[in-house]
Design a protein around this motif. Structure first.
Motif, short mmCIF file in Angstrom:
data_model
loop_
_atom_site.label_atom_id
_atom_site.label_comp_id
_atom_site.label_asym_id
_atom_site.label_seq_id
_atom_site.Cartn_x
_atom_site.Cartn_y
_atom_site.Cartn_z
N PRO A 1 -56.19 43.87 -15.57
CA PRO A 1 -55.70 43.42 -14.26
C PRO A 1 -54.50 42.42 -14.68
O PRO A 1 -54.38 41.30 -14.48
N VAL A 2 -53.50 43.13 -14.88
CA VAL A 2 -51.90 42.45 -15.14
C VAL A 2 -51.29 42.71 -13.82
O VAL A 2 -51.05 43.84 -13.44
N TYR A 3 -50.51 41.72 -13.32
CA TYR A 3 -49.83 41.88 -12.09
C TYR A 3 -48.47 41.13 -12.45
O TYR A 3 -48.20 40.24 -13.22
N ALA A 4 -47.42 41.45 -11.68
CA ALA A 4 -45.97 41.11 -11.56
C ALA A 4 -45.86 39.99 -10.60
O ALA A 4 -46.31 40.41 -9.40
N GLU A 5 -45.17 39.09 -11.00
CA GLU A 5 -44.74 38.09 -9.87
C GLU A 5 -43.14 38.11 -9.85
O GLU A 5 -42.52 37.98 -11.03
N ARG A 6 -42.52 38.28 -8.71
CA ARG A 6 -41.29 38.31 -8.38
C ARG A 6 -40.65 37.17 -8.47
O ARG A 6 -41.22 36.06 -8.53
N GLY A 7 -39.13 37.02 -8.45
CA GLY A 7 -38.53 35.82 -8.42
C GLY A 7 -37.77 35.30 -9.71
O GLY A 7 -38.14 35.55 -10.81
N ARG A 8 -36.97 34.12 -9.77
CA ARG A 8 -36.54 33.66 -10.90
C ARG A 8 -37.26 33.19 -11.80
O ARG A 8 -37.24 33.22 -12.84
N LEU A 9 -38.44 32.55 -11.23
CA LEU A 9 -39.70 32.06 -12.18
C LEU A 9 -40.78 32.97 -12.38
O LEU A 9 -41.65 32.63 -12.82
N GLY A 10 -40.60 34.33 -12.08
CA GLY A 10 -41.39 35.44 -12.14
C GLY A 10 -41.90 35.79 -13.47
O GLY A 10 -41.26 35.09 -14.63
N GLY A 11 -42.74 36.78 -13.74
CA GLY A 11 -43.15 37.38 -14.91
C GLY A 11 -44.28 38.02 -14.86
O GLY A 11 -44.82 38.29 -13.79
N PHE A 12 -45.05 38.30 -15.80
CA PHE A 12 -46.24 39.17 -15.91
C PHE A 12 -47.28 38.22 -16.16
O PHE A 12 -47.33 37.25 -17.02
N VAL B 1 -41.76 46.94 -23.25
CA VAL B 1 -42.66 46.03 -22.64
C VAL B 1 -43.28 46.50 -21.20
O VAL B 1 -44.37 46.57 -20.96
N LEU B 2 -42.30 46.95 -20.22
CA LEU B 2 -42.59 47.48 -19.05
C LEU B 2 -43.40 48.72 -19.03
O LEU B 2 -44.47 48.69 -18.43
N ARG B 3 -43.09 49.71 -20.34
CA ARG B 3 -44.00 50.70 -20.21
C ARG B 3 -45.45 50.43 -20.87
O ARG B 3 -46.61 50.88 -20.31
N ASP B 4 -45.66 49.31 -21.75
CA ASP B 4 -46.82 48.86 -22.22
C ASP B 4 -47.67 48.07 -20.96
O ASP B 4 -48.92 48.46 -20.94
N ILE B 5 -46.88 47.51 -19.95
CA ILE B 5 -47.69 46.97 -18.71
C ILE B 5 -48.21 47.94 -17.76
O ILE B 5 -49.36 47.91 -17.44
N GLY C 1 -50.25 32.49 -20.23
CA GLY C 1 -50.01 32.51 -18.88
C GLY C 1 -49.08 33.38 -18.57
O GLY C 1 -48.89 34.37 -19.14
N ARG C 2 -48.26 33.16 -17.56
CA ARG C 2 -47.17 33.92 -17.02
C ARG C 2 -46.24 34.15 -18.07
O ARG C 2 -45.42 32.99 -18.58
N LEU C 3 -45.54 35.21 -18.50
CA LEU C 3 -44.34 35.42 -19.53
C LEU C 3 -43.31 36.42 -18.72
O LEU C 3 -44.00 37.49 -18.22
N SER C 4 -42.00 36.46 -18.97
CA SER C 4 -41.32 37.36 -18.42
C SER C 4 -41.35 38.36 -19.40
O SER C 4 -41.79 38.33 -20.50
N ALA C 5 -40.79 39.59 -18.92
CA ALA C 5 -40.59 40.79 -19.96
C ALA C 5 -39.69 40.72 -20.87
O ALA C 5 -39.97 40.89 -22.25
N THR C 6 -38.53 39.61 -20.75
CA THR C 6 -37.64 39.26 -21.94
C THR C 6 -38.50 38.37 -23.00
O THR C 6 -38.40 38.63 -24.10
N GLU C 7 -39.28 37.59 -22.55
CA GLU C 7 -39.97 36.75 -23.47
C GLU C 7 -41.25 37.46 -24.24
O GLU C 7 -41.48 37.32 -25.32
N LEU C 8 -41.70 38.31 -23.35
CA LEU C 8 -42.70 39.28 -24.10
C LEU C 8 -41.80 40.04 -25.28
O LEU C 8 -42.60 40.45 -26.22
N ALA C 9 -40.85 40.80 -24.85
CA ALA C 9 -39.97 41.51 -25.85
C ALA C 9 -39.78 40.92 -27.07
O ALA C 9 -40.02 41.29 -27.98
N ARG C 10 -39.45 39.54 -26.87
CA ARG C 10 -38.98 38.68 -28.10
C ARG C 10 -40.22 38.41 -28.79
O ARG C 10 -40.07 38.56 -30.09
#
Length: 324
Positions: A48-59, A35-39, A17-26
């Motif tokens: 169809p990958v999308y970003a969710e903003r906020g403290r609990l957000g991610g991709f 990770v951001l370039r890959d997204i 499901g939803r994972l942050s850029a930091t979690e994906l990088a790890r």
């Protein structure tokens, strides 16, 4: 390699499901910038990958997204073949390939089986990094680039040029005919021949490696298990090996036997202790092993070992002698 990483990124998002850029990088062992370039690349390709903003957000991926992503590449298939030991995959430089392959295997399972498998993996822990005494088990650290070059030469049957630092010697270049790779207790070894003679090289001592175009001089088929056993026997019976006779408390038997090169003889004494005859690699190895056992072991022979242990003990007593 980037294509494999993009596939792994999509599979991670599908499975978790939803994972942050930091979690994906790890998980992918890259930087967050990568990770951001890959997204961005995935979005441009229509995934169809999308970003969710906020403290609990991610991709995340749009719900229901499906695509055919389960094909294994060469290194991933090879990683699965050595997956009986996760540490074995690490020793051969296949740790990231194994992680990627397992994502594809899980993704290929039917959904009902996938849920069961995911739950089962939470109940299994294989080869943790520490034992029950919290001693960290540290495997040999070998750069993936070096292991990959060695691995390519082994599989292609080409000669290999290595910059090798043998124990107690200055590093130097040598050209070998690679036979195969072996991992033992988190340590990787290259079995090879040099000028027709058997050679065994510890991978952590290979400082650089270069696959050559020239074909290696080696048989078409090899029994690695037999070759390793033969080399182990020669190692145990050669060099500066020393034989020690020791009286030992039975509770420490496995510890001593596991440290020694070989157990040559064993018998029980009337007082309950064991009289063992064991072989060690050299004098330093013997002294270190017996010192670890403290008062649970008594070296009977050779005399120089008793003297060395006595000197160590006397120095320790002197250090902790109460001040007057």
């Amino acid at each position: 390699m980037r294509a494999d990483r993009l596939v792994s990124l999509v599979l991670l998002l599908r499975r978790r499901g939803r994972l942050s850029a930091t979690e994906l990088a790890r998980e992918l062992e890259v930087s967050t910038r990568t990770v951001l370039r890959d997204i961005e690349a995935l979005s441009a390709a229509g995934v169809p990958v999308y970003a969710e903003r906020g403290r609990l957000g991610g991709f995340a991926l749009l719900p229901g997204f499906q695509t055919e992503l389960t094909g294994l590449n060469h290194d991933e298939a090879l990683a699965l073949l050595v997956a009986g030991s996760r540490r074995g995959a690490q020793a051969f430089g296949l740790g990231s390939a194994l992680a990627s392959a397992m994502l594809k295997v899980v993704d290929a399972l039917p959904e009902s089986h996938r849920d069961v498998a995911a739950g089962a993996t939470q109940r299994l822990l294989i080869d943790p990094e520490t034992d029950l005494l919290s001693r960290r088990l540290v495997p040999d650290e070998v750069p993936d680039t070096i292991v990959a070059e060695v691995r390519r030469a082994v599989f292609a049957g080409h000669k290999l040029r290595i910059h090798y630092a043998a124990a107690g010697q200055e590093p130097r270049w040598r050209t070998v005919d690679p036979i195969g790779l072996v991992t033992v207790r988190d340590q990787g070894y290259l079995l090879a021949t040099r000028s027709g003679s058997d050679r065994t090289y510890r991978l952590s001592r290979v400082l650089a490696a270069e696959e050559l175009a020239e074909l290696a001089e080696r048989p078409d088929r090899v029994d690695l298990d037999r070759a390793w056993q033969e080399r182990s026997t020669r190692f145990r019976t050669g060099g500066d090996q020393v034989t020690v006779v020791v009286l030992l408390h039975p509770a420490r038997r496995e510890e001593l036997v596991g440290t020694a090169l070989a157990l040559l003889a064993e018998e029980a004494e009337a007082d309950g202790r064991l009289r063992l005859q064991v072989a060690f690699q050299d004098a330093r190895h013997a002294e270190w092993a017996l010192w670890q056992l403290a008062a649970h072991a008594e070296a009977l022979d050779p005399p120089w070992l008793r003297a060395a242990l006595h000197a160590r003990a006397a120095a320790l007593v002197a250090r902790y002698e109460p001040s007057s």
